[in-house]
Design an enzyme around this catalytic site. Structure first.
Site, PDB file in Angstrom:
ATOM      1  N   ASP A  86      13.562  44.912 -58.244  1.00 50.38           N
ATOM      2  CA  ASP A  86      12.791  44.648 -57.029  1.00 50.38           C
ATOM      3  C   ASP A  86      13.559  43.631 -56.160  1.00 50.38           C
ATOM      4  O   ASP A  86      13.992  42.596 -56.660  1.00 50.38           O
ATOM      5  CB  ASP A  86      11.432  44.074 -57.453  1.00 50.38           C
ATOM      6  CG  ASP A  86      10.422  44.004 -56.319  1.00 50.38           C
ATOM      7  OD1 ASP A  86      10.569  44.749 -55.336  1.00 50.38           O
ATOM      8  OD2 ASP A  86       9.455  43.213 -56.449  1.00 50.38           O
ATOM      9  N   HIS A  87      13.737  43.928 -54.906  1.00 51.28           N
ATOM     10  CA  HIS A  87      14.400  43.009 -53.963  1.00 51.28           C
ATOM     11  C   HIS A  87      15.776  42.520 -54.414  1.00 51.28           C
ATOM     12  O   HIS A  87      16.051  41.309 -54.379  1.00 51.28           O
ATOM     13  CB  HIS A  87      13.499  41.797 -53.658  1.00 51.28           C
ATOM     14  CG  HIS A  87      12.255  42.159 -52.894  1.00 51.28           C
ATOM     15  ND1 HIS A  87      12.265  42.465 -51.555  1.00 51.28           N
ATOM     16  CD2 HIS A  87      10.972  42.296 -53.307  1.00 51.28           C
ATOM     17  CE1 HIS A  87      11.036  42.763 -51.166  1.00 51.28           C
ATOM     18  NE2 HIS A  87      10.227  42.676 -52.207  1.00 51.28           N
ATOM     19  N   GLU A 138      15.719  48.909 -47.249  1.00 54.38           N
ATOM     20  CA  GLU A 138      14.613  48.421 -46.422  1.00 54.38           C
ATOM     21  C   GLU A 138      15.037  48.181 -44.981  1.00 54.38           C
ATOM     22  O   GLU A 138      16.102  47.628 -44.708  1.00 54.38           O
ATOM     23  CB  GLU A 138      14.018  47.130 -47.011  1.00 54.38           C
ATOM     24  CG  GLU A 138      12.900  46.530 -46.142  1.00 54.38           C
ATOM     25  CD  GLU A 138      11.972  45.557 -46.862  1.00 54.38           C
ATOM     26  OE1 GLU A 138      11.939  45.570 -48.104  1.00 54.38           O
ATOM     27  OE2 GLU A 138      11.280  44.795 -46.172  1.00 54.38           O
ATOM     28  N   GLY A 216       4.259  44.520 -50.479  1.00 53.82           N
ATOM     29  CA  GLY A 216       3.195  43.612 -50.031  1.00 53.82           C
ATOM     30  C   GLY A 216       1.832  44.266 -49.942  1.00 53.82           C
ATOM     31  O   GLY A 216       1.085  44.042 -48.999  1.00 53.82           O
ATOM     32  N   ILE A 259       2.592  46.398 -55.964  1.00 53.28           N
ATOM     33  CA  ILE A 259       1.474  45.476 -56.166  1.00 53.28           C
ATOM     34  C   ILE A 259       1.849  44.468 -57.254  1.00 53.28           C
ATOM     35  O   ILE A 259       2.146  44.847 -58.379  1.00 53.28           O
ATOM     36  CB  ILE A 259       0.189  46.252 -56.561  1.00 53.28           C
ATOM     37  CG1 ILE A 259      -0.224  47.192 -55.420  1.00 53.28           C
ATOM     38  CG2 ILE A 259      -0.947  45.277 -56.902  1.00 53.28           C
ATOM     39  CD1 ILE A 259      -1.352  48.152 -55.767  1.00 53.28           C
ATOM     40  N   SER A 261       0.810  40.535 -56.612  1.00 51.77           N
ATOM     41  CA  SER A 261      -0.105  39.388 -56.480  1.00 51.77           C
ATOM     42  C   SER A 261      -1.487  39.652 -57.072  1.00 51.77           C
ATOM     43  O   SER A 261      -2.076  38.764 -57.714  1.00 51.77           O
ATOM     44  CB  SER A 261      -0.241  38.988 -55.011  1.00 51.77           C
ATOM     45  OG  SER A 261       1.013  38.579 -54.500  1.00 51.77           O
TER      46      SER A 261
HETATM   47  O1  G3H Z   1       8.015  40.660 -53.674  1.00 50.37           O
HETATM   48  C1  G3H Z   1       8.056  39.845 -54.587  1.00 50.37           C
HETATM   49  C2  G3H Z   1       7.415  40.149 -55.899  1.00 50.37           C
HETATM   50  O2  G3H Z   1       6.030  39.897 -55.833  1.00 50.37           O
HETATM   51  C3  G3H Z   1       8.093  39.367 -56.983  1.00 50.37           C
HETATM   52  O3  G3H Z   1       7.802  38.015 -56.907  1.00 50.37           O
HETATM   53  O4  G3H Z   1      10.046  36.961 -56.852  1.00 50.37           O
HETATM   54  O5  G3H Z   1       8.002  35.636 -57.495  1.00 50.37           O
HETATM   55  O6  G3H Z   1       8.937  37.368 -59.042  1.00 50.37           O
HETATM   56  P1  G3H Z   1       8.763  36.941 -57.604  1.00 50.37           P
HETATM   57  P1  13P Z   2       2.195  41.728 -53.198  1.00 55.45           P
HETATM   58  O1  13P Z   2       2.590  40.283 -53.123  1.00 55.45           O
HETATM   59  O2  13P Z   2       1.303  42.116 -52.055  1.00 55.45           O
HETATM   60  O3  13P Z   2       1.567  42.076 -54.502  1.00 55.45           O
HETATM   61  O4  13P Z   2       3.537  42.602 -53.031  1.00 55.45           O
HETATM   62  C1  13P Z   2       4.405  42.797 -54.113  1.00 55.45           C
HETATM   63  C2  13P Z   2       5.737  43.354 -53.707  1.00 55.45           C
HETATM   64  O5  13P Z   2       5.965  43.810 -52.612  1.00 55.45           O
HETATM   65  C3  13P Z   2       6.795  43.360 -54.737  1.00 55.45           C
HETATM   66  O6  13P Z   2       8.001  43.818 -54.227  1.00 55.45           O
HETATM   67 ZN    ZN Z   3       8.267  43.335 -52.130  1.00 54.20          ZN
END
Ligand code: G3H
Ligand code: 13P
Ligand code: ZN
Ligand code: NA
Length: 313
Positions: A86-87, A138, A216, A259, A261
């Site tokens: 992720d990211h 992205e 998000g 998802i 959070s």
């Molecule tokens: O978009 C971010 C995800 O919710 C991951 O969050 O970088 O705090 O692990 P984190």
């Molecule tokens: P939320 O913070 O809305 O759960 O988004 C998570 C997310 O985009 C992880 O890449």
């Molecule tokens: Zn994200």
């Protein structure tokens, strides 16, 4: 073994649903995700962020995810499981994940100039595709906080750019910014946050059927915020994206919804409740177990009522 996202996205776009992409950092979160997806018959994307890697060690997380394939079969349904970075913020990070067994990666060049984003994303795609690893890119910047990066306002994806971006980079899916936002403090109570379905429709017109990703996408369930604050928490009031709007978006080419959070809130609410009501407990299983149960219910709810991914595995 783990699968990449290609076939899953194809089916999801055609079927009018989205694949859940849930983040995990530990055993209980992973168990909850797998149990929920097995019980609802849903494919799943397990997401590891850079922060998760630093917290839990990438090797351990990868082995947990690989073990989850066998675990799901033991639970009675061998659902497709993707392990996704992720990211990802650099070619080196993506390369490392690809070489160590991730089946999918995101390269997030959304904060770069358009040309730099294209260049970096293309570099990752060329490398990843040699190993049949799928890549998410992205365009546009979400409001909210993720890892160290935060933005005050949305920079919506420009529909004008998407066709050129996907053809120049060769990405397998595209994350877009249409009003969703990272974190648990997305919008103030009283605001009426809207997903810009009009921009989504315009993007779809430019790249018909191309897999679209929404980041998000937590809804910040008010009941969870209430439980946390009733048991000693101090979360400020905030609201998220409504589940109805996400369900609507999932019917389109949006085929992956992220998802994280909401899971954090569910876990924290359950742990606070146990520790508040049973101060004599000190066995972590006595509060992590209820947290896991609560997470599992949340994910089942998301699969059935938000993603529509139930019975698609
Ligand atoms: O978009 C971010 C995800 O919710 C991951 O969050 O970088 O705090 O692990 P984190
Ligand atoms: P939320 O913070 O809305 O759960 O988004 C998570 C997310 O985009 C992880 O890449
Ligand atoms: Zn994200
Ligand atoms: Na969809």
């Amino acid at each position: 073994g783990l699968v990449n996202s290609r076939e899953l996205f194809k089916k999801a776009v055609q079927g009018g649903y989205a694949i859940p992409a849930y983040n995990f950092n530990n055993l209980e979160q992973l168990q909850a995700i797998i149990m929920a997806c097995v019980e609802t018959g849903s494919p799943v994307i397990l997401q590891v962020s850079k922060g998760a890697r630093n917290y839990a060690n990438q090797t351990l997380l990868r082995h947990l995810a690989q073990g989850a394939v066998e675990y799901a079969a033991e639970l009675g349904h061998a659902i497709p499981i993707v392990l996704h970075l992720d990211h990802g913020d650099s070619f080196e990070l993506c390369k490392d994940c690809i070489e160590t067994g991730f089946s999918s990666v995101m390269i997030d060049g959304s904060h770069l100039s358009y040309e730099e984003n294209v260049k970096l994303t293309r570099q990752v795609v060329e490398y990843a595709h040699q190993f049949d690893v799928t890549v998410e890119g992205e365009l546009g910047v979400l409001a909210g906080i993720e890892d160290e990066v935060s933005a005050e306002t949305h920079t919506y994806t420009q529909p004008d750019e998407v066709e050129d971006f996907v053809s120049k980079t060769g990405v397998d899916s595209l994350a877009i910014s249409i009003g969703t936002s990272h974190g648990a403090f997305k919008f103030k109570p009283g605001e009426d946050p809207k997903i810009r379905l009009d921009i989504l429709a315009e993007i779809e017109r430019r790249i018909p059927g191309f897999p679209i990703v929404l980041h998000g996408s937590s809804s910040v369930p008010q009941e969870l915020v209430r439980i946390i604050n009733e048991h000693g928490g101090k979360l400020k009031d905030a609201i998220g994206i409504s589940e109805e709007q996400l369900r609507e978006a999932a019917k389109s080419a949006v085929c992956k919804i992220n998802i994280d959070s909401d899971g954090r809130l569910a876990m924290t609410a359950a742990i606070r409740k146990v520790l508040d009501e049973k101060p004599e407990e000190f066995d972590p299983r006595k509060y992590l177990g209820p947290a896991r149960d609560s997470l599992k219910e949340l994910y089942k709810h998301k699969n059935i009522h938000v993603l529509g991914s139930n019975d698609q595995a």
